[in-house]
Design a protein around this motif. Structure first.
Motif, PDB file in Angstrom:
ATOM      1  N   GLU A 161       0.806  -1.226   0.000  1.00 31.80           N
ATOM      2  CA  GLU A 161       0.000   0.000   0.000  1.00 31.80           C
ATOM      3  C   GLU A 161       0.840   1.278   0.000  1.00 31.80           C
ATOM      4  O   GLU A 161       0.642   2.163  -0.830  1.00 31.80           O
ATOM      5  N   SER A 162       1.795   1.364   0.933  1.00 34.37           N
ATOM      6  CA  SER A 162       2.432   2.676   1.131  1.00 34.37           C
ATOM      7  C   SER A 162       3.407   3.027   0.003  1.00 34.37           C
ATOM      8  O   SER A 162       4.079   2.156  -0.567  1.00 34.37           O
ATOM      9  N   SER A 163       3.441   4.309  -0.308  1.00 38.52           N
ATOM     10  CA  SER A 163       4.232   4.745  -1.464  1.00 38.52           C
ATOM     11  C   SER A 163       5.730   4.678  -1.165  1.00 38.52           C
ATOM     12  O   SER A 163       6.156   4.722  -0.003  1.00 38.52           O
ATOM     13  N   GLY A 164       6.512   4.581  -2.209  1.00 37.03           N
ATOM     14  CA  GLY A 164       7.949   4.396  -2.041  1.00 37.03           C
ATOM     15  C   GLY A 164       8.766   5.397  -2.835  1.00 37.03           C
ATOM     16  O   GLY A 164       8.231   6.377  -3.362  1.00 37.03           O
ATOM     17  N   ASP A 165      10.045   5.145  -2.895  1.00 35.22           N
ATOM     18  CA  ASP A 165      10.914   6.067  -3.640  1.00 35.22           C
ATOM     19  C   ASP A 165      11.842   5.287  -4.579  1.00 35.22           C
ATOM     20  O   ASP A 165      13.046   5.462  -4.585  1.00 35.22           O
ATOM     21  N   ALA A 166      11.223   4.425  -5.360  1.00 37.32           N
ATOM     22  CA  ALA A 166      11.986   3.605  -6.310  1.00 37.32           C
ATOM     23  C   ALA A 166      12.550   4.464  -7.435  1.00 37.32           C
ATOM     24  O   ALA A 166      11.966   5.482  -7.808  1.00 37.32           O
ATOM     25  N   ALA A 167      13.679   4.029  -7.964  1.00 43.08           N
ATOM     26  CA  ALA A 167      14.202   4.654  -9.188  1.00 43.08           C
ATOM     27  C   ALA A 167      13.383   4.117 -10.361  1.00 43.08           C
ATOM     28  O   ALA A 167      12.985   2.950 -10.347  1.00 43.08           O
ATOM     29  N   ILE A 168      13.079   4.979 -11.318  1.00 41.67           N
ATOM     30  CA  ILE A 168      12.318   4.512 -12.491  1.00 41.67           C
ATOM     31  C   ILE A 168      13.228   4.631 -13.715  1.00 41.67           C
ATOM     32  O   ILE A 168      13.783   5.710 -13.990  1.00 41.67           O
ATOM     33  N   GLU A 169      13.386   3.526 -14.413  1.00 42.98           N
ATOM     34  CA  GLU A 169      14.345   3.503 -15.505  1.00 42.98           C
ATOM     35  C   GLU A 169      13.686   2.966 -16.779  1.00 42.98           C
ATOM     36  O   GLU A 169      13.139   1.859 -16.760  1.00 42.98           O
ATOM     37  N   ALA A 170      13.704   3.763 -17.838  1.00 48.69           N
ATOM     38  CA  ALA A 170      13.148   3.300 -19.124  1.00 48.69           C
ATOM     39  C   ALA A 170      14.157   2.366 -19.779  1.00 48.69           C
ATOM     40  O   ALA A 170      15.336   2.698 -19.894  1.00 48.69           O
ATOM     41  N   LEU A 171      13.661   1.207 -20.176  1.00 52.03           N
ATOM     42  CA  LEU A 171      14.554   0.196 -20.742  1.00 52.03           C
ATOM     43  C   LEU A 171      14.296   0.100 -22.242  1.00 52.03           C
ATOM     44  O   LEU A 171      13.146  -0.007 -22.671  1.00 52.03           O
ATOM     45  N   ASP A 172      15.349   0.118 -22.997  1.00 47.91           N
ATOM     46  CA  ASP A 172      15.214   0.016 -24.450  1.00 47.91           C
ATOM     47  C   ASP A 172      15.394  -1.450 -24.833  1.00 47.91           C
ATOM     48  O   ASP A 172      16.499  -1.881 -25.142  1.00 47.91           O
ATOM     49  N   ALA A 173      14.280  -2.188 -24.777  1.00 45.45           N
ATOM     50  CA  ALA A 173      14.403  -3.628 -25.053  1.00 45.45           C
ATOM     51  C   ALA A 173      14.697  -3.850 -26.533  1.00 45.45           C
ATOM     52  O   ALA A 173      14.170  -3.137 -27.389  1.00 45.45           O
ATOM     53  N   ASP A 174      15.512  -4.831 -26.788  1.00 47.30           N
ATOM     54  CA  ASP A 174      15.900  -5.137 -28.161  1.00 47.30           C
ATOM     55  C   ASP A 174      14.978  -6.245 -28.676  1.00 47.30           C
ATOM     56  O   ASP A 174      15.272  -7.425 -28.540  1.00 47.30           O
ATOM     57  N   ILE A 175      13.817  -5.823 -29.212  1.00 45.25           N
ATOM     58  CA  ILE A 175      12.803  -6.807 -29.620  1.00 45.25           C
ATOM     59  C   ILE A 175      13.069  -7.278 -31.055  1.00 45.25           C
ATOM     60  O   ILE A 175      13.141  -6.462 -31.984  1.00 45.25           O
ATOM     61  N   ASP A 176      13.197  -8.569 -31.221  1.00 43.07           N
ATOM     62  CA  ASP A 176      13.359  -9.166 -32.552  1.00 43.07           C
ATOM     63  C   ASP A 176      11.964  -9.408 -33.131  1.00 43.07           C
ATOM     64  O   ASP A 176      11.304 -10.391 -32.803  1.00 43.07           O
ATOM     65  N   GLU A 177      11.510  -8.479 -33.972  1.00 39.31           N
ATOM     66  CA  GLU A 177      10.143  -8.536 -34.507  1.00 39.31           C
ATOM     67  C   GLU A 177       9.887  -9.844 -35.255  1.00 39.31           C
ATOM     68  O   GLU A 177       8.783 -10.402 -35.199  1.00 39.31           O
ATOM     69  N   ASP A 178      10.913 -10.347 -35.943  1.00 41.47           N
ATOM     70  CA  ASP A 178      10.739 -11.573 -36.737  1.00 41.47           C
ATOM     71  C   ASP A 178      10.462 -12.784 -35.845  1.00 41.47           C
ATOM     72  O   ASP A 178       9.858 -13.757 -36.281  1.00 41.47           O
ATOM     73  N   ALA A 179      10.921 -12.701 -34.588  1.00 40.29           N
ATOM     74  CA  ALA A 179      10.763 -13.855 -33.692  1.00 40.29           C
ATOM     75  C   ALA A 179       9.490 -13.755 -32.851  1.00 40.29           C
ATOM     76  O   ALA A 179       9.209 -14.634 -32.041  1.00 40.29           O
TER      77      ALA A 179
END
Ligand code: FAD
Length: 322
Positions: A161-179
């Motif tokens: 429930e209680s709010s926190g102070d996490a770091a938020i990090e955008a991840l650039d996933a390397d998605i293989d569209e063909d797979a």
């Protein structure tokens, strides 16, 4: 030694199990003396990350890929993040989606997986408890592996429930569209979407004890008389007698009405997962040993075809001839 948990969302909303994963993950991370990291994939990732920022979370990784669940995106992303963070424990929800991607990921990573977990003790080795034979037996597994994965059953851990102070990090996933293998083009709710059983105060819920579709008017009359909403166990939906949006349970809806009347429902663990949060549970079942009586507040051990017409009359309705 850290924990990585995979959050879940559907149609724009985080599911409750995401916040339960935080509680389970934090307990485990404390045992391991390490971090709890979360990943949220697709949808409104920034909004989700804000919501998921609860006490005990160290970092939330956001992956801005698609709107709804896609098997290939989840497997590729979690595998990449797993390789990067090298967590001891990987936690996922024991949901339809979780059970779709968890086996694929753990097979690819070659780590042990225990599904439908209801308790975790210790960090490494870890004791993992799950139920078997419809909840009649509890089994505890000792996992002594460098890395492992579990899926957790919903509503077994408290909601963080209680709010926190996490770091938020955008991840650039390397998605293989063909797979990827599949493309998600949209989301269509299964028919009968007029009724939302999760909003009902009183649910009259019917199970296989009703025997035939022709007998449904009996319980519909009880629902009408009590001004209640009709819901069901899964076999009724599988038979096509009621639409999917009436199904209560693990693969249906989780409901929390004031009163839940389970008629001809045995109380299988997958059903109970969807209704155990009801305020008052009333069971009508001719088998005194039916598991539903383990959690019912009131019970009538009798034939529903005798009891239900009497209840309808008692509350001023008219029982149909069936
Ligand atoms: P049964 O287990 O057959 O029970 C019928 C009950 O009716 C019995 O207890 C019997 O004593 C009683 N009865 C029979 N006749 C009468 C009578 N005349 N009067 C009074 N009582 C009578 N199930 C769900 O409900 N929801 C889910 O979301 C769900 N998800 C699942 C997901 C997975 C992955 C799996 C494997 C299963 C899932 N199930 C789900 C199925 C679940 O395991 C059970 O099979 C199901 O809940 C049983 O439904 P039931 O209680 O109606 O039928």
């Amino acid at each position: 030694m850290s924990v990585l948990a995979v959050a879940e969302h559907r149609r724009g909303d985080l599911r409750d199990v995401s916040f339960e994963l935080i509680s389970a993950g934090r307990e485990l991370a404390d045992e391991l003396g390490g971090e709890l990291n979360l990943v949220v994939i697709g949808g409104d990732v920034d909004g989700f990350a804000d919501d998921l920022n609860r006490d005990g979370v160290d970092t939330i990784y956001t992956v801005d890929e698609g709107e709804e669940f896609n098997h290939g995106v989840y497997t590729q992303t979690v595998e990449q993040l797993h390789a990067e963070l090298d967590p001891t424990a990987l936690l996922m929800p024991n949901s339809v989606n979780g059970l779709d991607y968890a086996p694929a990921i753990t097979e690819s990573l070659d780590i042990p997986l225990v599904t439908d977990t209801i308790a975790l003790e210790g960090g490494q080795p870890v004791e993992v408890t799950r139920e078997q034979y419809g909840g009649k037996v509890e089994t505890t597994y000792d996992i002594d592996a460098d890395q492992y994965a579990v899926t957790i059953r919903s509503a077994e851990w408290p909601t963080a429930e209680s709010s926190g102070d996490a770091a938020i990090e955008a991840l650039d996933a390397d998605i293989d569209e063909d797979a990827l293998g599949t493309t998600v083009n949209g989301f269509e709710e299964v028919g009968g979407g007029d009724v939302d059983i999760t909003e009902a105060n009183v649910l009259v819920s019917i199970g296989r004890g009703i025997e035939e579709e022709e007998n449904l008017p009996l319980v519909e009359a009880l629902a009408d008389t009590l001004d209640a909403t009709l819901s069901s166990s899964r076999p009724i939906v599988d038979n096509g007698w009621l639409p999917k949006n009436r199904q209560v349970g693990q693969s249906g809806k989780v409901v929390t009405p004031d009163v839940y009347i389970a008629i001809g429902i045995s109380g299988a663990v997958q059903h109970v997962a969807g209704m155990k949060g009801a305020e008052t549970i009333i069971a009508i079942n001719k088998d005194p040993n039916a598991p539903i009586y383990d959690l019912a507040d009131y019970g009538i051990v009798d034939d529903l075809f005798d009891v239900v017409p009497e209840l309808i009359e008692e509350f001023g309705g008219e029982a149909p001839d069936i």
